[in-house]
Design a protein around this motif. Sequence first.
Motif, PDB file in Angstrom:
ATOM      1  N   UNK A 290      36.831 -29.431 -38.830  1.00 38.01           N
ATOM      2  CA  UNK A 290      36.410 -28.075 -39.134  1.00 38.01           C
ATOM      3  C   UNK A 290      35.118 -27.713 -38.396  1.00 38.01           C
ATOM      4  N   UNK A 291      34.195 -28.657 -38.320  1.00 37.89           N
ATOM      5  CA  UNK A 291      32.924 -28.422 -37.643  1.00 37.89           C
ATOM      6  C   UNK A 291      32.903 -29.235 -36.345  1.00 37.89           C
ATOM      7  N   UNK A 292      33.609 -28.745 -35.346  1.00 37.94           N
ATOM      8  CA  UNK A 292      33.790 -29.511 -34.111  1.00 37.94           C
ATOM      9  C   UNK A 292      32.493 -29.662 -33.313  1.00 37.94           C
ATOM     10  N   UNK A 293      31.634 -28.645 -33.309  1.00 41.45           N
ATOM     11  CA  UNK A 293      30.375 -28.744 -32.554  1.00 41.45           C
ATOM     12  C   UNK A 293      29.437 -29.759 -33.196  1.00 41.45           C
ATOM     13  N   UNK A 294      29.402 -29.791 -34.527  1.00 49.52           N
ATOM     14  CA  UNK A 294      28.569 -30.778 -35.209  1.00 49.52           C
ATOM     15  C   UNK A 294      29.137 -32.181 -35.026  1.00 49.52           C
ATOM     16  N   UNK A 295      30.455 -32.306 -35.025  1.00 48.98           N
ATOM     17  CA  UNK A 295      31.086 -33.609 -34.793  1.00 48.98           C
ATOM     18  C   UNK A 295      30.780 -34.107 -33.384  1.00 48.98           C
ATOM     19  N   UNK A 296      30.716 -33.184 -32.417  1.00 50.86           N
ATOM     20  CA  UNK A 296      30.380 -33.569 -31.047  1.00 50.86           C
ATOM     21  C   UNK A 296      28.953 -34.108 -30.951  1.00 50.86           C
ATOM     22  N   UNK A 297      28.082 -33.681 -31.871  1.00 53.27           N
ATOM     23  CA  UNK A 297      26.711 -34.191 -31.900  1.00 53.27           C
ATOM     24  C   UNK A 297      26.610 -35.520 -32.637  1.00 53.27           C
ATOM     25  N   UNK A 298      27.712 -35.952 -33.246  1.00 59.49           N
ATOM     26  CA  UNK A 298      27.716 -37.216 -33.969  1.00 59.49           C
ATOM     27  C   UNK A 298      27.469 -37.070 -35.454  1.00 59.49           C
ATOM     28  N   UNK A 299      27.538 -35.856 -35.965  1.00 62.56           N
ATOM     29  CA  UNK A 299      27.316 -35.616 -37.392  1.00 62.56           C
ATOM     30  C   UNK A 299      28.671 -35.653 -38.078  1.00 62.56           C
ATOM     31  N   UNK A 300      28.914 -36.733 -38.822  1.00 61.35           N
ATOM     32  CA  UNK A 300      30.203 -36.926 -39.464  1.00 61.35           C
ATOM     33  C   UNK A 300      30.276 -36.310 -40.859  1.00 61.35           C
ATOM     34  N   UNK A 301      29.134 -36.184 -41.519  1.00 60.85           N
ATOM     35  CA  UNK A 301      29.097 -35.635 -42.882  1.00 60.85           C
ATOM     36  C   UNK A 301      28.165 -34.426 -42.931  1.00 60.85           C
ATOM     37  N   UNK A 302      28.642 -33.257 -42.522  1.00 56.07           N
ATOM     38  CA  UNK A 302      27.767 -32.075 -42.495  1.00 56.07           C
ATOM     39  C   UNK A 302      27.323 -31.621 -43.885  1.00 56.07           C
ATOM     40  N   UNK A 303      28.007 -32.054 -44.930  1.00 55.96           N
ATOM     41  CA  UNK A 303      27.595 -31.661 -46.281  1.00 55.96           C
ATOM     42  C   UNK A 303      26.267 -32.299 -46.688  1.00 55.96           C
ATOM     43  N   UNK A 304      25.797 -33.312 -45.952  1.00 55.41           N
ATOM     44  CA  UNK A 304      24.509 -33.950 -46.232  1.00 55.41           C
ATOM     45  C   UNK A 304      23.345 -33.270 -45.528  1.00 55.41           C
ATOM     46  N   UNK A 305      23.616 -32.217 -44.775  1.00 58.22           N
ATOM     47  CA  UNK A 305      22.543 -31.492 -44.078  1.00 58.22           C
ATOM     48  C   UNK A 305      21.764 -30.682 -45.101  1.00 58.22           C
ATOM     49  N   UNK A 306      20.472 -30.863 -45.090  1.00 56.14           N
ATOM     50  CA  UNK A 306      19.595 -30.149 -46.019  1.00 56.14           C
ATOM     51  C   UNK A 306      19.072 -28.854 -45.411  1.00 56.14           C
ATOM     52  N   UNK A 307      18.606 -28.946 -44.149  1.00 58.14           N
ATOM     53  CA  UNK A 307      18.057 -27.775 -43.463  1.00 58.14           C
ATOM     54  C   UNK A 307      17.989 -28.064 -41.978  1.00 58.14           C
ATOM     55  N   UNK A 308      17.627 -27.048 -41.215  1.00 61.74           N
ATOM     56  CA  UNK A 308      17.445 -27.218 -39.774  1.00 61.74           C
ATOM     57  C   UNK A 308      16.348 -26.284 -39.310  1.00 61.74           C
ATOM     58  N   UNK A 309      15.740 -26.623 -38.187  1.00 61.24           N
ATOM     59  CA  UNK A 309      14.744 -25.762 -37.566  1.00 61.24           C
ATOM     60  C   UNK A 309      15.103 -25.607 -36.099  1.00 61.24           C
ATOM     61  N   UNK A 310      14.718 -24.480 -35.543  1.00 58.73           N
ATOM     62  CA  UNK A 310      14.963 -24.194 -34.142  1.00 58.73           C
ATOM     63  C   UNK A 310      13.706 -23.557 -33.565  1.00 58.73           C
ATOM     64  N   UNK A 311      13.245 -24.101 -32.453  1.00 60.31           N
ATOM     65  CA  UNK A 311      12.078 -23.512 -31.804  1.00 60.31           C
ATOM     66  C   UNK A 311      12.180 -23.670 -30.303  1.00 60.31           C
ATOM     67  N   UNK A 312      11.455 -22.821 -29.614  1.00 64.63           N
ATOM     68  CA  UNK A 312      11.440 -22.830 -28.150  1.00 64.63           C
ATOM     69  C   UNK A 312      10.244 -23.642 -27.690  1.00 64.63           C
ATOM     70  N   UNK A 313      10.503 -24.608 -26.818  1.00 66.96           N
ATOM     71  CA  UNK A 313       9.451 -25.440 -26.241  1.00 66.96           C
ATOM     72  C   UNK A 313       9.639 -25.423 -24.730  1.00 66.96           C
ATOM     73  N   UNK A 314       8.701 -24.788 -24.028  1.00 64.86           N
ATOM     74  CA  UNK A 314       8.768 -24.643 -22.568  1.00 64.86           C
ATOM     75  C   UNK A 314      10.086 -23.974 -22.178  1.00 64.86           C
ATOM     76  N   UNK A 315      10.933 -24.664 -21.448  1.00 65.92           N
ATOM     77  CA  UNK A 315      12.201 -24.085 -20.994  1.00 65.92           C
ATOM     78  C   UNK A 315      13.386 -24.660 -21.769  1.00 65.92           C
TER      79      UNK A 315
END
Length: 91
Positions: free
Chosen positions: A1-26
């Motif tokens: 169901x979550x193919x992009x997360x599986x491609x990152x190696x995340x097998x259990x997305x229900x254990x994700x608590x939060x995420x952050x995104x920021x820009x650093x240089x390029x």
Amino acid sequence: MFSSLAALGIQEPENIERYTLRKVAHEDLLKIYFRKQKGELFTKCLRFKYPRQHKQISVDSGRRHYREVSEINHNLTLVIEELVAVATSNR
């Protein structure tokens, strides 16, 4: 169901608590934090770097002036969409 997360190696997305995104240089830096399991002292975190896509856009078509702009990576947008879906399903 979550193919992009599986491609990152995340097998259990229900254990994700939060995420952050920021820009650093390029690059865009995505950090995904997981819930602490019983007995763990620190929260597990994964980091991913995505290069920004650079484009030249026309500012004034008559004079051929261009400006360079950067955009978020397409793969990163797919991952963020899945992270939002995980967050709404965990509530």
